[in-house]
Design an enzyme around this catalytic site. Structure first.
Site, PDB file in Angstrom:
ATOM      1  N   CYS A  37     -30.607  40.635  55.829  1.00 42.45           N
ATOM      2  CA  CYS A  37     -32.047  40.886  55.679  1.00 42.45           C
ATOM      3  C   CYS A  37     -32.360  41.905  54.587  1.00 42.45           C
ATOM      4  CB  CYS A  37     -32.646  41.314  57.007  1.00 42.45           C
ATOM      5  SG  CYS A  37     -32.370  40.090  58.305  1.00 42.45           S
ATOM      6  N   HIS A  92     -38.938  48.513  56.925  1.00 43.35           N
ATOM      7  CA  HIS A  92     -38.304  47.283  57.419  1.00 43.35           C
ATOM      8  C   HIS A  92     -38.994  46.840  58.710  1.00 43.35           C
ATOM      9  CE1 HIS A  92     -35.327  44.235  57.939  1.00 43.35           C
ATOM     10  NE2 HIS A  92     -34.765  44.791  58.993  1.00 43.35           N
ATOM     11  N   HIS A 115     -40.593  38.047  60.573  1.00 43.67           N
ATOM     12  CA  HIS A 115     -39.380  38.564  59.930  1.00 43.67           C
ATOM     13  C   HIS A 115     -38.746  37.395  59.180  1.00 43.67           C
ATOM     14  CE1 HIS A 115     -35.800  40.517  58.898  1.00 43.67           C
ATOM     15  NE2 HIS A 115     -35.380  40.955  60.078  1.00 43.67           N
TER      16      HIS A 115
END
Length: 819
Positions: free
Chosen positions: A183, A315, A351
């Site tokens: 990620c 994040h 996400h």
């Protein structure tokens, strides 16, 4: 005037184009308007059945947008990951006002005017870096049966295929790489792209990320109990994340070039930082130590003060531990009384995994241009560890920060932090016009003030088929691979039990073994690890772990997905677990190119050491054999290679010459020049041109010529006609003299072929052959089985060339270090 304004404009990299695909739209303006209205794209999943899973929500592309992406006929044979990437990259290129010149002009190395006076960049001077978490997994999902994989779908799967496909369709012929740091991948891709421009390997880079929604990946997060059955709210008391999908790309170029052509400048990418938690495969360090290191590295390299940072796009996944850890890391960097406004954009569009950094950056920059920063939607109450922090809640806040940070983290412990200047850059255009003396002072040549550091190889280690070697890899692995049984495997448990973990896959064991051997060979102590980077390349990762996870989903059902193997479906898990076991906490990256991994890792590390960002760096590359590997080999035509397929890992230690042993007794060789270019295996002309450009650039960087080479080590894939094509292209560079006077050798006939392994092995071989003790080993006959020509003098320069399965090339000049 700030230090950044005083910096050389040719060293400063700016964003001049942006493209986006996400659950809120396919244009930054559309996405911004819906974000401003506090809309979310999180809704019911319609792509697959979620009845037996923890959640049924995700941020899907809306049907009209997805259908528009799928309408491109040129991309019909590609995985959806590549198709999303192509759509977003095209939008970014259009937004930048640049176009790519016709392929007939590939040999040119300057800008031109395209049709209608539109600025154009030649293919050889534009590159592409793609960040992805899951690559082409949809191409395996479409088959839903690993025992009967077909060639067409399986050929689309490998991670590197996504970046290569995007580059080919877009007409890109410069450096191409797929970053796979989970990620954190697209942030890593953007940072690496900026390096390639500053180091002179490209004038323009397309950089971003792409990850479509995947049933098996959704099942993996479900079994980890990470999903939220409600629209998520990072930093709030409702725990869990919503997955999303999409792609986002930016166009990067030098500030001086952007100012000259009057481009729109969205932001300056001041610097980036990479780190590893070295803590756990899926859980962040509880105190956020890894993200703190990445943030501090980025700020330090950017040359700005912490007080300059006015906004952080975090994040912020929404999971219980990760959000608290990230806040703790930011407090560790900026102080316990953290007052900088913070938000997470994930509640808008989910996400998006490998796309996250690029998507969150693009949407933040566009909003800031309108005078706002993103909010954290659905916020109820701050969770434990996130209190007394300025979380921007519910609606976008009017703000125009001058400097911002964009943070992202991923499985494998990888973290990335980008520092951007978001305000005031374009005003420099007008001050330069009004004050030409200032512009002249800014337009000097890169590197004039600080001499480029020399980079040397100080350690080599390798593992293959049960054998581990510290140095002398040629002597160890030069035997006929047919004489080595398939049951010969290296056991890390037997070699160093303290570094082994139950169910550790073979590729990770091999890699840790090779790293340990290289560190011992370089006499690299534990105290030096803090300042040592780690860059790892693997074309496919642990295909055995990936197979085991997908089997659990395909056979047992998504609700029974394996928690053991899911973390290893991201192929940076090899680098991540190695970093964890050996405590490499600094600069960390993982990538895939499909055959150039060894030389690409060398280029990345060399650039970082030359500019002083690193003192030393471990570089590694490796492959693993499995049934899925054989299926991919068949899909890529590798069963027709003249070489036996093999597995293994090779690692090397690169160091700043001044930091290396003053006696130089431990120095193998110097990396004096590197080059890289993308081509196409289906097009012999483009493939030859790519090889020639890579070699030409490496020779130019080393300030040498083909006539000064003593040996050429060619890592060829070896499918029918390839070796002959490559030998012909090399010979043409010397007008026949190369073929006559400089031996061209490939070691794969003796060592076997592995996409990543062989690339690094050839580089290690070159280092050994120019090392101080090489003539002694040659005299003893250590390398007799390789068929090296007899010599009366030591090797001074060896040219190493490595190819990919898709026809791209990297080259490196390995030189002896003068006493």
């Amino acid at each position: 005037m700030s230090d950044r304004e005083n910096a050389n404009t040719k060293d400063r990299i700016v964003i001049t184009g942006m493209g986006v695909l996400c659950a809120l739209g396919d244009h930054p303006q559309m996405v911004y308007e819906r974000m401003l209205a506090a809309e979310t794209g999180i809704r019911e999943v319609t792509r697959f059945d979620t009845d037996k899973l923890q959640s049924s929500l995700a941020g899907q592309l809306e049907d009209p947008i997805r259908e528009a992406v799928l309408a491109g006929t040129a991309e019909l044979s590609m995985d959806l990951c590549a198709r999303y990437a192509i759509a977003a990259a095209r939008k970014a290129l259009i937004d930048s006002g640049l176009s790519i010149a016709h392929a007939d002009n590939m040999k040119h190395h300057d800008r031109a005017k395209g049709t209608g006076g539109k600025p154009s960049v030649f293919p050889a001077r534009i590159g592409l870096t793609l960040g992805t978490c899951n690559g082409g997994v949809l191409s395996l999902e479409e088959q839903w049966n690993l025992s009967e994989l077909d060639v067409d779908h399986t050929s689309r799967y490998p991670f590197y295929q996504q970046g290569d496909d995007a580059a080919r369709v877009l007409g890109v012929a410069g450096p191409v790489a797929t970053l796979n740091t989970a990620c954190a991948a697209s942030g890593n891709a953007i940072g690496y792209a900026s390096d390639l421009i500053r180091w002179g390997y490209a004038d323009v880079m397309l950089a971003g990320g792409s990850d479509p929604l995947s049933h098996s990946v959704y099942a993996g997060f479900n079994v980890l109990r990470a999903l939220n059955s409600r629209p998520s709210s990072p930093f709030s008391t409702q725990y869990g994340l919503n997955l999303g999908e999409g792609a986002a790309f930016v166009v990067l170029e030098r500030l001086d070039a952007a100012l000259e052509r009057g481009a729109t400048i969205y932001a300056e990418l001041c610097a980036y930082g990479l780190s590893n938690d070295a803590h756990h495969m899926t859980a962040s360090h509880p105190e956020g130590a890894g993200i703190q290191r990445a943030v501090e590295m980025a700020i330090s390299l950017a040359g700005v003060s912490k007080t300059d940072i006015e906004y952080v796009n975090a994040h912020g996944t929404g999971t219980q531990a990760n959000d608290r850890a990230e806040i703790s890391g930011l407090q560790g960097s900026f102080g316990p009384n953290l007052s900088i406004p913070i938000s997470s954009s994930k509640a808008y569009f989910g996400h998006t995994l490998g796309t996250s950094a690029a998507l969150e950056l693009v949407t933040s920059l566009y909003a800031i241009r309108q005078g706002y920063v993103p909010a954290t939607l659905h916020f109820e109450e701050a969770r434990e560890g996130c209190e007394d922090v300025d979380i921007i809640q519910h609606s976008m806040r009017p703000m125009r920060p001058e400097y911002m940070i964009c943070n992202n983290s991923g499985f494998g412990g990888h973290n990335v932090s980008l520092v951007l200047r978001t305000n005031g850059i374009e005003e420099e255009r007008y001050s330069s016009v009004q004050n030409p003396e200032r512009e002249n002072s800014l337009a000097g040549h890169p590197g004039e003030a600080v001499p480029r550091r020399r980079v040397v190889i100080t350690g080599v280690g390798a593992v293959s088929k049960g054998d581990i070697r510290k140095g002398n890899v040629l002597g160890a692995f030069g035997k006929d691979t047919k004489q080595v049984t398939e049951t010969s495997f290296f056991s890390l448990k037997d070699y160093d039990k303290s570094k082994y973990e139950r169910r550790m896959n073979q590729l990770t064991q091999n890699t840790i073994g090779a790293v340990l051997a290289a560190m011992e060979d370089a006499a690299l102590g534990e105290s030096q690890r803090e300042h040592t980077g780690f860059i790892y390349g693997t074309a496919r990762g642990s295909t055995s772990s990936i197979s085991n996870f997908l089997e659990s989903v395909f056979v047992k059902g998504p609700e029974y997905a394996s928690t053991i193997y899911f973390p290893h479906t991201v192929i940076n898990s090899i680098a991540g677990q190695t970093a964890e076991k050996l405590q490499f906490k600094g600069f960390n990256s993982s990538f895939s190119t499909g055959g150039n991994e060894g030389l690409t890792a060398a280029l990345y590390a060399t650039g970082k050491i030359r500019e002083g960002a690193l003192r030393s760096c471990l570089i590694g590359a490796g492959d693993e054999r499995s049934q899925l590997t054989e299926d991919i080999d068949r899909a890529k035509g590798l069963q027709d290679s003249r070489y036996e397929m093999t597995e293994g890992s090779v690692c090397m230690v690169l160091s700043d010459l001044e930091e290396a042993d003053q006696t130089r007794s431990g120095i193998y060789a110097e990396l004096s020049g590197l080059g890289v270019a993308s081509g196409a295996a289906q097009n012999a002309s483009r493939q030859s041109e790519a090889l020639i450009r890579a070699v030409t650039d490496a020779l130019h960087e080393a300030e040498t010529s083909m006539g000064q080479m003593d040996l050429i080590l060619l890592n060829s894939v070896g499918r029918p006609g390839e070796l002959e094509l490559e030998q012909s292209a090399i010979s043409s560079m010397g007008k026949g003299e190369v073929a006559q006077f400089v031996p061209i050798m490939t070691l794969n006939a003796c060592t076997g072929y592995g996409e990543s392994y062989s690339s690094m092995l050839h580089l290690a071989a070159a280092a050994e052959l120019v090392s101080p003790g090489a003539m002694h080993e040659l005299a003893k006959g250590t390398y007799a089985h390789l068929g090296l020509p007899e010599r009366s003098s030591a090797y001074q320069h060896i040219l190493t060339i490595s190819s990919t399965v898709n026809g791209s090339y990297s080259a490196a000049i390995v030189s002896s270090v003068a006493e």
